[in-house]
Enzyme design. Structure first.
Site, PDB file in Angstrom:
ATOM      1  N   SER A  50      -6.306   1.134  -4.673  1.00 24.42           N
ATOM      2  CA  SER A  50      -6.433   2.559  -4.372  1.00 24.42           C
ATOM      3  C   SER A  50      -5.048   3.217  -4.440  1.00 24.42           C
ATOM      4  CB  SER A  50      -7.099   2.743  -3.004  1.00 24.42           C
ATOM      5  OG  SER A  50      -7.594   4.045  -2.855  1.00 24.42           O
TER       6      SER A  50
ATOM      7  N   ASP B 269     -17.788   4.028  -8.425  1.00 25.91           N
ATOM      8  CA  ASP B 269     -16.762   4.413  -7.452  1.00 25.91           C
ATOM      9  C   ASP B 269     -16.693   5.940  -7.392  1.00 25.91           C
ATOM     10  OD1 ASP B 269     -14.518   4.837  -5.886  1.00 25.91           O
ATOM     11  OD2 ASP B 269     -13.322   3.283  -6.865  1.00 25.91           O
TER      12      ASP B 269
ATOM     13  N   HIS C 218     -16.054   1.797  -4.399  1.00 22.47           N
ATOM     14  CA  HIS C 218     -14.627   1.675  -4.135  1.00 22.47           C
ATOM     15  C   HIS C 218     -14.272   0.355  -3.464  1.00 22.47           C
ATOM     16  CE1 HIS C 218     -10.690   3.474  -4.099  1.00 22.47           C
ATOM     17  NE2 HIS C 218     -10.542   3.283  -2.799  1.00 22.47           N
TER      18      HIS C 218
ATOM     19  N   TYR D 135       0.847  -1.204   0.000  1.00 23.29           N
ATOM     20  CA  TYR D 135       0.000   0.000   0.000  1.00 23.29           C
ATOM     21  C   TYR D 135       0.879   1.249   0.000  1.00 23.29           C
ATOM     22  CZ  TYR D 135      -3.827   3.193   0.985  1.00 23.29           C
ATOM     23  OH  TYR D 135      -4.733   4.213   0.904  1.00 23.29           O
TER      24      TYR D 135
END
Length: 423
Positions: free
Chosen positions: A273, A356, A393, A192
């Site tokens: 993301s 989203d 999302h 991430y």
């Protein structure tokens, strides 16, 4: 309030003496006491000063004890301290993993907490704090059991590797205990690296299926940009320093190949993301290092992200494209604008939802259109997108949709890495 100098979380009180967890002058948090009879800041006392590890939460039990949970090298450590002095009484002995739940009131003489790891689906511990003395024992109260799964068949190792600039970065590597290091194991590397968010060990049924039935290796990388080592670690991977995150992830892949866990054709990367930005940027910069890329709802257009829905709130993490200096940072790695003009690109699967409203689907749609236009006619590997309808999302997605999406992702990974099913 006319200004914000720090974050304060109330823990408990003893009469007019209040106890708080705060990051005032302590990026990794500390415990302080404030006496209401003399509340000026110069009278505040440190009960547990800031440490090298990150204090994630604290709770009071038995009226005179503190239970403190720290993030140390990206795993949780649990401690018992005296409330009034902060004196450390003991560390609760746990294997490397995460404390994902806690129950206990100030007046209770017992506590419960839940532990989890990559190879442990969850165990609830009970601790009796009523007995005299300064040491207590954590006893198993309830353990999650999964049919056909035995944690003794698997191992997790934490490996520290040197990034491009020499910074030591940790990653967790989980696999079957009998794995042979021959450079040919299908491997999935996940990351991430942003917004001060910590990745800690957790159990995943789908990842365990990849390990057990596809002979896979699962790797979680704790790059800069996350919160594993406090604000300094976060700042070292944001704004002008964002490239450090990609360097960390790429270096992790190189280390896995060097140690013979895998090789580039057998190495897949996945992120969502901000993690989608991560894997797309790394695929652009090192297409030769990866065999497959899974990019969930990625932030891929760094020139215009701030113009849609909540994107403007991310400028504190990425920078402002309308400022010349900060646009200079973004243009160096914006995935949409740095797709290679030639060469071989790894097999790529983008995923987005048509509703989203956080990372709007234009990011994924523009990226796949540009990728296919530029390389699709001659690239030997598939360049695909999966657009889910009536989806956002990710939060709140129905179980049925999650199962279908997960099955598609692992089928793509297995096909591209040449992983075969085994019983």
């Amino acid at each position: 309030a006319d200004h914000f100098d720090g974050e304060y979380k109330f823990i408990t009180n003893k009469g007019r003496l209040l106890y708080f967890m705060t990051n005032l002058g302590a990026d990794r948090y500390k415990l302080i006491s404030i006496n209401l009879d003399c509340p000026s800041q110069d009278k505040w006392e440190d009960i547990i000063p800031e440490k090298k590890s990150v204090l994630e939460w604290a709770a009071c039990a038995r009226g005179d004890l503190l239970v403190t949970c720290y993030m140390e090298d990206c795993v949780n450590k649990l401690y018992i301290n005296k409330l009034e002095s902060g004196l450390l009484l003991q560390e609760v002995q746990l294997p490397p993993g995460s404390v994902v739940g806690y129950s206990g009131r100030v007046q209770d003489t017992f506590i419960y907490f839940k532990f989890m790891s990559f190879i442990n689906p969850g165990v609830i511990y009970y601790m009796d704090l009523a007995k005299e003395g300064d040491t207590f024992t954590a006893e198993v109260f309830k353990e999650t059991e999964i049919k056909g799964f035995d944690s003794a068949d698997y191992v997790t190792q934490q490996i520290f590797f040197a990034s491009k600039d020499g910074t030591k970065v940790p990653m967790f590597v989980t696999h079957n205990k009998d794995l042979v290091l021959e450079g040919n194991n299908p491997t999935l590397m996940y990351g991430y690296g942003g917004f001060n968010i910590s990745l800690s060990p957790s159990y995943s049924c789908s990842r365990m299926i990849f390990i057990k039935y596809l002979g896979g290796v699962f790797v979680e990388v704790n790059m800069r940009g996350g919160g594993g080592y406090g604000n300094e670690w976060h700042h070292a991977g944001s704004l002008a320093n964002k490239q450090n995150v990609f360097d960390d992830f790429i270096s992790a892949g190189e280390e896995l190949c060097r140690l013979k866990y895998t090789s580039p054709p057998k190495l897949a990367i996945e992120g969502g993301s901000n993690g989608g930005l991560l894997v797309a940027a790394c695929a652009n910069q090192r297409p030769d290092l990866f065999g497959a890329v899974i990019c969930h709802v990625g932030v891929l257009d760094m020139y215009r992200f701030q113009k849609f829905t909540i994107g403007h709130a991310w400028m504190t993490e990425f920078g402002d494209p309308d400022k010349a200096e900060e646009w200079g940072w973004l243009r160096q790695y914006s995935p949409l604008h740095n797709i290679p003009e030639e060469g071989v690109y790894p097999a790529t699967l983008l995923l987005t939802g048509d509703h989203d409203d956080r990372v709007v689907p234009l990011h994924s749609l523009k990226f796949i259109a540009t990728l296919q236009h530029r390389l699709g006619g001659r690239n030997p590997h598939p360049l695909l997108i999966r657009v889910d309808t009536k989806s956002g999302h990710g939060a709140g997605k129905p179980t049925a949709k999650r199962l279908l999406e997960t099955a598609d992702c692992y089928a793509f990974i297995a096909d591209q890495l040449g992983a075969s099913w085994r019983q």
